[in-house]
Design a protein around this motif. Structure first.
Motif, PDB file in Angstrom:
ATOM      1  N   TYR A 130       0.708   0.173  66.607  1.00  0.00           N
ATOM      2  CA  TYR A 130       1.012  -0.137  67.998  1.00  0.00           C
ATOM      3  C   TYR A 130      -0.248  -0.663  68.677  1.00  0.00           C
ATOM      4  O   TYR A 130      -1.309  -0.035  68.615  1.00  0.00           O
ATOM      5  CB  TYR A 130       1.496   1.143  68.689  1.00  0.00           C
ATOM      6  N   ALA A 131      -0.163  -1.790  69.313  1.00  0.00           N
ATOM      7  CA  ALA A 131      -1.334  -2.430  69.932  1.00  0.00           C
ATOM      8  C   ALA A 131      -1.776  -1.694  71.193  1.00  0.00           C
ATOM      9  O   ALA A 131      -0.949  -1.401  72.073  1.00  0.00           O
ATOM     10  CB  ALA A 131      -1.020  -3.877  70.277  1.00  0.00           C
ATOM     11  N   HIS A 132      -3.056  -1.406  71.269  1.00  0.00           N
ATOM     12  CA  HIS A 132      -3.602  -0.743  72.462  1.00  0.00           C
ATOM     13  C   HIS A 132      -3.350  -1.578  73.719  1.00  0.00           C
ATOM     14  O   HIS A 132      -3.148  -1.032  74.807  1.00  0.00           O
ATOM     15  CB  HIS A 132      -5.101  -0.472  72.277  1.00  0.00           C
ATOM     16  N   SER A 133      -3.335  -2.882  73.574  1.00  0.00           N
ATOM     17  CA  SER A 133      -3.108  -3.770  74.727  1.00  0.00           C
ATOM     18  C   SER A 133      -1.728  -3.567  75.357  1.00  0.00           C
ATOM     19  O   SER A 133      -1.516  -3.958  76.501  1.00  0.00           O
ATOM     20  CB  SER A 133      -3.277  -5.231  74.300  1.00  0.00           C
ATOM     21  N   ARG A 134      -0.791  -2.951  74.647  1.00  0.00           N
ATOM     22  CA  ARG A 134       0.546  -2.681  75.193  1.00  0.00           C
ATOM     23  C   ARG A 134       0.592  -1.396  76.007  1.00  0.00           C
ATOM     24  O   ARG A 134       1.602  -1.099  76.641  1.00  0.00           O
ATOM     25  CB  ARG A 134       1.567  -2.587  74.055  1.00  0.00           C
ATOM     26  N   MET A 135      -0.481  -0.619  75.984  1.00  0.00           N
ATOM     27  CA  MET A 135      -0.484   0.680  76.663  1.00  0.00           C
ATOM     28  C   MET A 135      -0.928   0.551  78.109  1.00  0.00           C
ATOM     29  O   MET A 135      -1.712  -0.329  78.442  1.00  0.00           O
ATOM     30  CB  MET A 135      -1.428   1.641  75.928  1.00  0.00           C
ATOM     31  N   GLU A 137      -3.202   1.744  80.837  1.00  0.00           N
ATOM     32  CA  GLU A 137      -4.496   2.415  80.888  1.00  0.00           C
ATOM     33  C   GLU A 137      -4.440   3.675  81.746  1.00  0.00           C
ATOM     34  O   GLU A 137      -3.826   3.702  82.803  1.00  0.00           O
ATOM     35  CB  GLU A 137      -5.558   1.456  81.450  1.00  0.00           C
ATOM     36  N   ASP A 138      -5.095   4.718  81.254  1.00  0.00           N
ATOM     37  CA  ASP A 138      -5.232   6.011  81.924  1.00  0.00           C
ATOM     38  C   ASP A 138      -3.923   6.792  82.065  1.00  0.00           C
ATOM     39  O   ASP A 138      -3.859   7.756  82.816  1.00  0.00           O
ATOM     40  CB  ASP A 138      -5.915   5.873  83.294  1.00  0.00           C
ATOM     41  N   GLU A 142      -2.050   7.077  76.581  1.00  0.00           N
ATOM     42  CA  GLU A 142      -3.154   6.168  76.248  1.00  0.00           C
ATOM     43  C   GLU A 142      -4.439   6.955  76.024  1.00  0.00           C
ATOM     44  O   GLU A 142      -5.200   6.672  75.095  1.00  0.00           O
ATOM     45  CB  GLU A 142      -3.343   5.121  77.360  1.00  0.00           C
ATOM     46  N   VAL A 143      -4.691   7.959  76.831  1.00  0.00           N
ATOM     47  CA  VAL A 143      -5.879   8.796  76.652  1.00  0.00           C
ATOM     48  C   VAL A 143      -5.722   9.623  75.370  1.00  0.00           C
ATOM     49  O   VAL A 143      -6.692   9.822  74.629  1.00  0.00           O
ATOM     50  CB  VAL A 143      -6.141   9.678  77.894  1.00  0.00           C
ATOM     51  N   GLY A 144      -4.507  10.069  75.071  1.00  0.00           N
ATOM     52  CA  GLY A 144      -4.237  10.743  73.798  1.00  0.00           C
ATOM     53  C   GLY A 144      -4.522   9.830  72.623  1.00  0.00           C
ATOM     54  O   GLY A 144      -5.061  10.258  71.596  1.00  0.00           O
ATOM     55  N   TRP A 145      -4.175   8.559  72.747  1.00  0.00           N
ATOM     56  CA  TRP A 145      -4.476   7.566  71.710  1.00  0.00           C
ATOM     57  C   TRP A 145      -5.982   7.434  71.529  1.00  0.00           C
ATOM     58  O   TRP A 145      -6.471   7.353  70.400  1.00  0.00           O
ATOM     59  CB  TRP A 145      -3.841   6.224  72.092  1.00  0.00           C
ATOM     60  N   LEU A 168      -4.202  15.590  82.780  1.00  0.00           N
ATOM     61  CA  LEU A 168      -2.997  16.426  82.828  1.00  0.00           C
ATOM     62  C   LEU A 168      -3.071  17.457  83.944  1.00  0.00           C
ATOM     63  O   LEU A 168      -2.061  17.762  84.593  1.00  0.00           O
ATOM     64  CB  LEU A 168      -2.780  17.123  81.483  1.00  0.00           C
ATOM     65  N   SER A 169      -4.264  17.977  84.179  1.00  0.00           N
ATOM     66  CA  SER A 169      -4.447  19.013  85.209  1.00  0.00           C
ATOM     67  C   SER A 169      -4.257  18.486  86.623  1.00  0.00           C
ATOM     68  O   SER A 169      -3.953  19.250  87.534  1.00  0.00           O
ATOM     69  CB  SER A 169      -5.839  19.629  85.090  1.00  0.00           C
ATOM     70  N   THR A 170      -4.438  17.186  86.816  1.00  0.00           N
ATOM     71  CA  THR A 170      -4.337  16.609  88.159  1.00  0.00           C
ATOM     72  C   THR A 170      -3.114  15.713  88.352  1.00  0.00           C
ATOM     73  O   THR A 170      -2.887  15.222  89.447  1.00  0.00           O
ATOM     74  CB  THR A 170      -5.614  15.801  88.486  1.00  0.00           C
ATOM     75  N   ASP A 171      -2.341  15.502  87.294  1.00  0.00           N
ATOM     76  CA  ASP A 171      -1.170  14.624  87.349  1.00  0.00           C
ATOM     77  C   ASP A 171       0.015  15.407  87.916  1.00  0.00           C
ATOM     78  O   ASP A 171       0.392  16.450  87.379  1.00  0.00           O
ATOM     79  CB  ASP A 171      -0.856  14.112  85.947  1.00  0.00           C
ATOM     80  N   SER A 172       0.605  14.900  88.979  1.00  0.00           N
ATOM     81  CA  SER A 172       1.703  15.611  89.657  1.00  0.00           C
ATOM     82  C   SER A 172       2.909  15.833  88.748  1.00  0.00           C
ATOM     83  O   SER A 172       3.697  16.751  88.975  1.00  0.00           O
ATOM     84  CB  SER A 172       2.123  14.859  90.919  1.00  0.00           C
ATOM     85  N   ARG A 173       3.073  15.022  87.700  1.00  0.00           N
ATOM     86  CA  ARG A 173       4.209  15.194  86.787  1.00  0.00           C
ATOM     87  C   ARG A 173       4.126  16.517  86.013  1.00  0.00           C
ATOM     88  O   ARG A 173       5.135  16.989  85.495  1.00  0.00           O
ATOM     89  CB  ARG A 173       4.286  14.025  85.804  1.00  0.00           C
ATOM     90  N   TYR A 174       2.934  17.094  85.940  1.00  0.00           N
ATOM     91  CA  TYR A 174       2.732  18.318  85.159  1.00  0.00           C
ATOM     92  C   TYR A 174       2.394  19.520  86.034  1.00  0.00           C
ATOM     93  O   TYR A 174       2.242  20.628  85.525  1.00  0.00           O
ATOM     94  CB  TYR A 174       1.614  18.104  84.127  1.00  0.00           C
ATOM     95  N   ALA A 175       2.293  19.307  87.331  1.00  0.00           N
ATOM     96  CA  ALA A 175       1.806  20.341  88.252  1.00  0.00           C
ATOM     97  C   ALA A 175       2.633  21.634  88.215  1.00  0.00           C
ATOM     98  O   ALA A 175       2.082  22.718  88.407  1.00  0.00           O
ATOM     99  CB  ALA A 175       1.771  19.798  89.686  1.00  0.00           C
TER     100      ALA A 175
END
Length: 186
Positions: A130-135, A137-138, A142-145, A168-175
């Motif tokens: 999988y090409a990094h250019s398709r991800m 950023e941030d 992508e950070v896991g990659w 992950l600690s600051t992302d509202s999707r995981y709060a």
């Protein structure tokens, strides 16, 4: 081929089987190998884990460890995913980490559980070309990659792992859960 059979195939394919890393962060360790995904594939095949299609209108896969609200325990919920894509395969790999920790009755902070899942997802994307250019950023995947790339080079990946945990600690999707503990119950 139904979604469940497709997921079993993904978990047994060569790109997934090549996922192998040792995670160590904050006093937590985990050895993730192809056997992890084989175990989840076997649990699906034996009917110990379930798959429900069409749960979400978006490109999403979620594993539910416990019966909660309208969610059943031990169930993968699939959204409107393009099923024949490496994106879907990588989501299956990610959620299978959560399923593995559930069936093995593992206890750990959610932060580590998600971090490990994103690194596994990153390694799948790497292994499948999988090409990094398709991800994006941030984004966590992508950070896991990035962490996966460092681990694949034989480095510790600790800076990327820390960046992923900070994200992950600051992302509202995981709060709602990221600071809590995860307890797999089989």
């Amino acid at each position: 081929m139904g979604a469940k059979e497709q997921m079993i195939s993904i978990l047994r394919d060569r790109d997934t089987a090549r996922i192998s890393f040792n995670y160590s962060s904050g006093g937590r360790t985990a050895a993730i190998t192809g056997n992890v995904f084989t175990r989840v594939a076997n649990e699906l095949q034996n009917g110990n884990l379930n798959v429900v299609e069409g749960r979400f209108a978006t490109n999403k896969v979620v594993y539910s460890s416990w019966r909660e609200g309208s969610n059943a325990a031990n169930t993968f919920y699939l959204g409107a995913n393009p099923r024949w894509s490496r994106d879907f395969n990588a989501l299956v790999v990610h959620e299978s980490i959560h399923a593995y920790f559930d069936v093995t009755r593992t206890e750990m902070p959610w932060l580590h559980n998600e971090t490990i899942a994103y690194i596994a997802q990153g390694l799948y994307l790497r292994n499948s070309g999988y090409a990094h250019s398709r991800m994006e950023e941030d984004e966590p995947y992508e950070v896991g990659w990035q962490a996966a790339m460092e681990l694949a080079r034989g480095h510790s990946g600790s800076d990327w792992i820390q960046s992923l945990q900070d994200l992950l600690s600051t992302d509202s999707r995981y709060a709602s859960y990221i600071t809590q503990s995860y307890q797999g119950d089989g």
